[in-house]
Design an enzyme around this catalytic site. Structure first.
Site, PDB file in Angstrom:
ATOM      1  N   ASP A 119      32.909  32.733  -2.670  1.00 21.94           N
ATOM      2  CA  ASP A 119      33.223  32.279  -1.315  1.00 21.94           C
ATOM      3  C   ASP A 119      34.716  32.485  -1.094  1.00 21.94           C
ATOM      4  OD1 ASP A 119      33.726  30.994   1.067  1.00 21.94           O
ATOM      5  OD2 ASP A 119      32.843  29.074   0.487  1.00 21.94           O
TER       6      ASP A 119
ATOM      7  N   TRP B  56      36.767  51.090  13.145  1.00 18.49           N
ATOM      8  CA  TRP B  56      35.500  51.306  13.860  1.00 18.49           C
ATOM      9  C   TRP B  56      34.391  51.699  12.884  1.00 18.49           C
ATOM     10  CZ3 TRP B  56      36.481  54.005  19.240  1.00 18.49           C
ATOM     11  CH2 TRP B  56      37.454  53.285  19.937  1.00 18.49           C
TER      12      TRP B  56
ATOM     13  N   ALA C   1      35.685  40.582   4.246  1.00 26.01           N
ATOM     14  CA  ALA C   1      36.682  39.979   5.134  1.00 26.01           C
ATOM     15  C   ALA C   1      35.961  39.239   6.243  1.00 26.01           C
ATOM     16  CB  ALA C   1      37.595  41.045   5.730  1.00 26.01           C
TER      17      ALA C   1
ATOM     18  N   TYR D 164      43.018  38.084  13.963  1.00 29.67           N
ATOM     19  CA  TYR D 164      42.375  38.972  12.994  1.00 29.67           C
ATOM     20  C   TYR D 164      43.389  39.967  12.429  1.00 29.67           C
ATOM     21  CZ  TYR D 164      39.613  42.886  11.222  1.00 29.67           C
ATOM     22  OH  TYR D 164      39.105  43.895  10.435  1.00 29.67           O
TER      23      TYR D 164
ATOM     24  N   LYS E 162      44.900  39.944   8.546  1.00 28.55           N
ATOM     25  CA  LYS E 162      44.698  41.110   7.678  1.00 28.55           C
ATOM     26  C   LYS E 162      46.033  41.694   7.225  1.00 28.55           C
ATOM     27  CE  LYS E 162      41.426  42.988   6.645  1.00 28.55           C
ATOM     28  NZ  LYS E 162      40.649  42.851   5.379  1.00 28.55           N
TER      29      LYS E 162
ATOM     30  N   ASP F  32      42.700  48.837  11.259  1.00 33.50           N
ATOM     31  CA  ASP F  32      43.559  49.423  12.288  1.00 33.50           C
ATOM     32  C   ASP F  32      44.150  48.377  13.220  1.00 33.50           C
ATOM     33  OD1 ASP F  32      40.882  48.996  13.128  1.00 33.50           O
ATOM     34  OD2 ASP F  32      41.142  50.302  14.843  1.00 33.50           O
TER      35      ASP F  32
ATOM     36  N   LEU G  66      30.486  48.458   4.083  1.00 38.28           N
ATOM     37  CA  LEU G  66      31.259  49.319   3.187  1.00 38.28           C
ATOM     38  C   LEU G  66      30.959  48.983   1.731  1.00 38.28           C
ATOM     39  CD1 LEU G  66      33.334  51.498   2.700  1.00 38.28           C
ATOM     40  CD2 LEU G  66      35.149  49.811   3.071  1.00 38.28           C
TER      41      LEU G  66
END
Length: 301
Positions: free
Chosen positions: A39, A153, A63, A128, A132, A105, A16
């Site tokens: 970092d 996805w 991430a 995870y 997030k 998601d 992205l």
């Protein structure tokens, strides 16, 4: 005339991140940061990289996204996915800059029937997802003017992802199966970058879902990839993907939400833009991918 905005992209080498650099560079002064320049597991590195910079907006697509490694190394997952966004959000406040944090998601537990909205309760089932979600909370706690966008996805031209992986498998294996009980919204990184621009231009804040329209199972997504590859002339050994279940994949260390499809109605209400269907975006990805050219060339040899 106002000078172009100065935008920092942390994670500019990622899928992205590359799409954002390409999309924003013609209209903004873009500063791309990636390892080793920054970092995210080291707070001192974050401060050293960002404090000297002068910018109006910062976008954080970087991430620790590998779900099972997050489960295996929880300290690192929380450092990168939660602590780092919180530190960056506070730095942005001191610079009077806005921040866009890219989330996932996987903040949902997957028990809902139908697509999730931004108003739905979050209940992650993995480290995870938990890390997030904590990152989301820390970013928004730093300033209500910050923005969180959830993607799902994700794939794109910057680096191989699921579409390339499944076609690779079909090129060399005669039988393949994927979960028919895992539902989500495949999202083109190029489309996600395009969709983000109106939110930046309108100084939107809060939480928004950014994904292509519609949803499918992993089996359906994989089958669509093979169908497109076969139509393009690739000599696949496997052309039909059978369905299995998440429970049939013992290699998974972390739980996955069975349904993580997301609604973009809130985004469309604000911008007037309806994301294009996931299958349309996937077809364009394959049509413009140098990856396909490589395999077509190999098939002709």
């Amino acid at each position: 005339m106002n000078p172009p905005p100065r935008i920092v992209i942390v994670g500019a080498a990622g899928r992205l991140g590359q799409a954002l650099v390409q999309r924003l560079s013609p209209h903004a002064t873009v500063i791309g940061l990636a390892r080793p320049a920054i970092d995210l597991s080291d707070p001192l590195s974050i401060v050293a990289a960002l404090e000297p910079l002068d910018f109006d907006h910062l976008i954080l697509p970087a991430a620790m996204t590998a779900v099972d490694p997050c489960e295996a190394d929880q300290d690192k997952a929380y450092a990168i996915n939660a602590t780092a966004p919180g530190i960056i959000a506070k730095i942005c406040v001191t610079k009077r800059a806005r921040m866009t944090h890219v989330s996932t998601d996987f903040v949902f537990d997957g028990g809902k029937i139908g697509p999730y909205t931004e108003a739905d309760a979050t209940l992650p089932v993995s480290v995870y997802g938990e890390s997030k979600l904590m990152g989301e909370h820390l970013v928004m706690a730093a300033s209500p003017l910050h923005l969180v966008v959830r993607v799902s996805w994700l794939y794109g031209p910057g680096k191989p992802a699921f579409p390339e992986w499944i076609v690779d498998k079909a090129f060399s294996e005669s039988t393949l199966s994927l979960p028919a009980d895992k539902i989500g919204s495949p999202t083109s990184a190029t489309d996600a970058a395009d969709l983000l621009v109106p939110l930046l231009e309108s100084s939107a804040s809060g939480i928004y879902h950014l994904c292509n329209a519609g949803s499918c199972t992993w089996q359906q997504w994989g089958q669509a990839c093979l169908d497109i590859a076969r139509e393009a002339g690739l000599p696949l050994k496997c052309t039909t993907i059978s369905g299995n279940s998440l429970a049939d994949i013992p290699a998974f260390l972390a739980k996955r939400p069975p349904n993580s499809a997301m609604s973009t109605e809130k985004y469309t209400t604000l911008t007037g833009i309806t994301p294009r269907p996931w299958l349309e975006a996937l077809r364009e990805h394959f049509a413009t991918s140098s990856y396909m050219e490589k395999y077509l060339a190999a098939a002709c040899d």
